[in-house]
Design a protein around this motif. Structure first.
Motif, PDB file in Angstrom:
ATOM      1  N   GLU A 128      68.750  44.126   1.785  1.00  0.00           N
ATOM      2  CA  GLU A 128      67.967  43.809   0.587  1.00  0.00           C
ATOM      3  C   GLU A 128      68.799  43.020  -0.416  1.00  0.00           C
ATOM      4  O   GLU A 128      68.316  42.048  -1.013  1.00  0.00           O
ATOM      5  N   THR A 129      70.048  43.428  -0.591  1.00  0.00           N
ATOM      6  CA  THR A 129      70.922  42.748  -1.556  1.00  0.00           C
ATOM      7  C   THR A 129      71.210  41.322  -1.125  1.00  0.00           C
ATOM      8  O   THR A 129      71.157  40.395  -1.939  1.00  0.00           O
ATOM      9  N   LEU A 130      71.519  41.130   0.158  1.00  0.00           N
ATOM     10  CA  LEU A 130      71.853  39.791   0.641  1.00  0.00           C
ATOM     11  C   LEU A 130      70.637  38.885   0.747  1.00  0.00           C
ATOM     12  O   LEU A 130      70.765  37.660   0.667  1.00  0.00           O
ATOM     13  N   SER A 131      69.456  39.474   0.914  1.00  0.00           N
ATOM     14  CA  SER A 131      68.239  38.649   1.032  1.00  0.00           C
ATOM     15  C   SER A 131      67.877  37.998  -0.296  1.00  0.00           C
ATOM     16  O   SER A 131      67.207  36.950  -0.309  1.00  0.00           O
ATOM     17  N   LYS A 132      68.302  38.579  -1.396  1.00  0.00           N
ATOM     18  CA  LYS A 132      67.956  38.025  -2.711  1.00  0.00           C
ATOM     19  C   LYS A 132      68.559  36.644  -2.925  1.00  0.00           C
ATOM     20  O   LYS A 132      67.829  35.698  -3.251  1.00  0.00           O
ATOM     21  N   PRO A 133      69.885  36.460  -2.753  1.00  0.00           N
ATOM     22  CA  PRO A 133      70.422  35.100  -2.935  1.00  0.00           C
ATOM     23  C   PRO A 133      69.933  34.124  -1.876  1.00  0.00           C
ATOM     24  O   PRO A 133      69.771  32.934  -2.161  1.00  0.00           O
ATOM     25  N   VAL A 134      69.693  34.612  -0.660  1.00  0.00           N
ATOM     26  CA  VAL A 134      69.202  33.720   0.393  1.00  0.00           C
ATOM     27  C   VAL A 134      67.816  33.187   0.037  1.00  0.00           C
ATOM     28  O   VAL A 134      67.541  31.981   0.151  1.00  0.00           O
ATOM     29  N   SER A 135      66.922  34.070  -0.418  1.00  0.00           N
ATOM     30  CA  SER A 135      65.577  33.635  -0.771  1.00  0.00           C
ATOM     31  C   SER A 135      65.604  32.715  -1.986  1.00  0.00           C
ATOM     32  O   SER A 135      64.869  31.715  -2.035  1.00  0.00           O
ATOM     33  N   LEU A 136      66.448  33.029  -2.979  1.00  0.00           N
ATOM     34  CA  LEU A 136      66.568  32.163  -4.159  1.00  0.00           C
ATOM     35  C   LEU A 136      67.032  30.769  -3.760  1.00  0.00           C
ATOM     36  O   LEU A 136      66.462  29.760  -4.178  1.00  0.00           O
ATOM     37  N   ALA A 137      68.089  30.726  -2.943  1.00  0.00           N
ATOM     38  CA  ALA A 137      68.682  29.437  -2.569  1.00  0.00           C
ATOM     39  C   ALA A 137      67.741  28.610  -1.704  1.00  0.00           C
ATOM     40  O   ALA A 137      67.541  27.416  -1.954  1.00  0.00           O
ATOM     41  N   MET A 138      67.144  29.222  -0.689  1.00  0.00           N
ATOM     42  CA  MET A 138      66.327  28.470   0.246  1.00  0.00           C
ATOM     43  C   MET A 138      65.022  28.001  -0.389  1.00  0.00           C
ATOM     44  O   MET A 138      64.535  26.910  -0.082  1.00  0.00           O
ATOM     45  N   ARG A 139      64.447  28.809  -1.282  1.00  0.00           N
ATOM     46  CA  ARG A 139      63.192  28.404  -1.930  1.00  0.00           C
ATOM     47  C   ARG A 139      63.411  27.161  -2.788  1.00  0.00           C
ATOM     48  O   ARG A 139      62.659  26.182  -2.700  1.00  0.00           O
ATOM     49  N   LEU A 140      64.451  27.198  -3.625  1.00  0.00           N
ATOM     50  CA  LEU A 140      64.725  26.064  -4.504  1.00  0.00           C
ATOM     51  C   LEU A 140      65.133  24.837  -3.703  1.00  0.00           C
ATOM     52  O   LEU A 140      64.635  23.730  -3.931  1.00  0.00           O
ATOM     53  N   LYS A 179      76.812  55.514  -4.712  1.00  0.00           N
ATOM     54  CA  LYS A 179      76.025  56.629  -4.178  1.00  0.00           C
ATOM     55  C   LYS A 179      74.612  56.186  -3.826  1.00  0.00           C
ATOM     56  O   LYS A 179      74.061  56.588  -2.787  1.00  0.00           O
ATOM     57  N   GLU A 180      74.039  55.331  -4.678  1.00  0.00           N
ATOM     58  CA  GLU A 180      72.676  54.871  -4.424  1.00  0.00           C
ATOM     59  C   GLU A 180      72.582  54.038  -3.159  1.00  0.00           C
ATOM     60  O   GLU A 180      71.539  54.000  -2.508  1.00  0.00           O
ATOM     61  N   LEU A 181      73.668  53.352  -2.790  1.00  0.00           N
ATOM     62  CA  LEU A 181      73.671  52.537  -1.582  1.00  0.00           C
ATOM     63  C   LEU A 181      73.451  53.369  -0.323  1.00  0.00           C
ATOM     64  O   LEU A 181      72.915  52.880   0.670  1.00  0.00           O
ATOM     65  N   ILE A 182      73.860  54.646  -0.361  1.00  0.00           N
ATOM     66  CA  ILE A 182      73.774  55.481   0.841  1.00  0.00           C
ATOM     67  C   ILE A 182      72.749  56.604   0.731  1.00  0.00           C
ATOM     68  O   ILE A 182      72.538  57.346   1.695  1.00  0.00           O
ATOM     69  N   THR A 183      72.095  56.720  -0.433  1.00  0.00           N
ATOM     70  CA  THR A 183      71.103  57.798  -0.598  1.00  0.00           C
ATOM     71  C   THR A 183      69.684  57.289  -0.835  1.00  0.00           C
ATOM     72  O   THR A 183      68.746  58.090  -0.887  1.00  0.00           O
ATOM     73  N   ALA A 184      69.517  55.995  -1.016  1.00  0.00           N
ATOM     74  CA  ALA A 184      68.178  55.416  -1.233  1.00  0.00           C
ATOM     75  C   ALA A 184      68.001  54.258  -0.242  1.00  0.00           C
ATOM     76  O   ALA A 184      68.981  53.634   0.176  1.00  0.00           O
ATOM     77  N   PRO A 185      66.793  53.971   0.191  1.00  0.00           N
ATOM     78  CA  PRO A 185      65.506  54.509  -0.292  1.00  0.00           C
ATOM     79  C   PRO A 185      65.057  55.797   0.371  1.00  0.00           C
ATOM     80  O   PRO A 185      64.100  56.427  -0.065  1.00  0.00           O
TER      81      PRO A 185
END
Length: 279
Positions: free
Chosen positions: A203-215, A174-180
């Motif tokens: 937002e969800t997919l950007s988290k692993p991408v930023s983690l992986a690319m930064r390291l 529900k939160e996926l379709i009602t927020a932000p």
């Protein structure tokens, strides 16, 4: 002194940027390539970390601790403090996860401090000169984008699992379709379903991408600098400056090694804490 690379420094660097690869389906292209060096080194370092902490946990005493036990306790307390300051929930599963991420990533990053030619020398010693000429072995798993993506995707699934556990499957969906963007009335809510879903997926997919690319970016760049400095050691004229530059970069790189492990750990904790919040 480093032996003179055939073809110059460019070929020397290109040679050391190749992985030891096994292709289980050569007819299917590079998709089925398995980078053995990254997997083996990662597994060995993870096993060493587990063995190290298990041995001291097994021999831990409530009296005056040994230097080794005190050092392990300092690490555990440091990680637990970071978790406690960031995550305001049950830490019994989050602290062990943060500790494992921090130590494992730190160990893998620290392989960058080993001599650039060590992998090739080991292959030359144990596999023979002819095999070594055609074999590659990279010692830094986190300088391999596959390793950092694998770690980040694992973190992503853990974060999603915490979100579902905290909110339930229905609440998480529900939160996926009602927020932000929140709205009153059925028409407005229906209109905002797609924008909300799209933003949450990004937002969800950007988290692993930023983690992986930064390291990956930091460790790959550091490895390249070590290779460039190694190119100074091919002659007696530049050998001494090469040693000086290598030592200076190694000392500075220790900060990068520890900082990147800390950032990866902290972002994981922040992502878990955010996933458990209700919007």
């Amino acid at each position: 002194m480093v032996s003179e690379p055939q073809g110059g420094l460019t070929e020397y660097i290109q040679h050391h940027l190749n992985h030891m690869v096994i292709n289980f389906r050569p007819d299917a292209g590079a998709f089925w390539n398995v980078r053995v060096d990254s997997i083996v080194v990662s597994f060995v370092l993870g096993a060493l970390f587990c063995l190290w902490f298990w041995l001291y946990a097994r021999k831990a005493t409530s009296g005056v601790p040994s230097k080794g036990q005190a050092f392990v306790e300092i690490i555990v307390e440091f990680v637990d403090t970071q978790v406690k300051d960031t995550f305001h929930g049950d830490r019994r599963t989050v602290t062990p996860l943060a500790l494992s991420i921090f130590m494992w990533v730190f160990f893998m990053n620290a392989m960058d401090l080993l001599p650039v030619d060590l992998g090739g020398w080991l292959v030359h010693t144990f596999a023979g000169a002819e095999t070594a000429h055609h074999t590659f072995f990279r010692m830094v798993p986190t300088a391999d984008i596959n390793t950092t993506i694998g770690l980040s995707v694992a973190v992503l699934f853990i974060v999603i699992g915490h979100g579902i556990k905290a909110k339930g499957g229905f609440g998480f969906g529900k939160e996926l379709i009602t927020a932000p963007f929140h709205a009153e009335g059925p028409v407005a809510k229906t209109i905002l379903v797609l924008p909300n879903f799209f933003l949450n997926v990004v937002e969800t997919l950007s988290k692993p991408v930023s983690l992986a690319m930064r390291l990956f970016g930091n460790m790959y760049g550091g490895e390249l600098v070590f290779m460039l400095i190694a190119g100074l050691m091919v002659s007696w004229i530049s050998f001494v400056p090469g040693v000086v530059f290598n030592t200076a970069w190694a000392i500075f790189h220790i900060l990068i090694i520890a900082l990147q492990a800390f950032i990866f750990m902290m972002l994981t904790i922040v992502y878990i804490a955010t996933a458990r919040e209700h919007h």
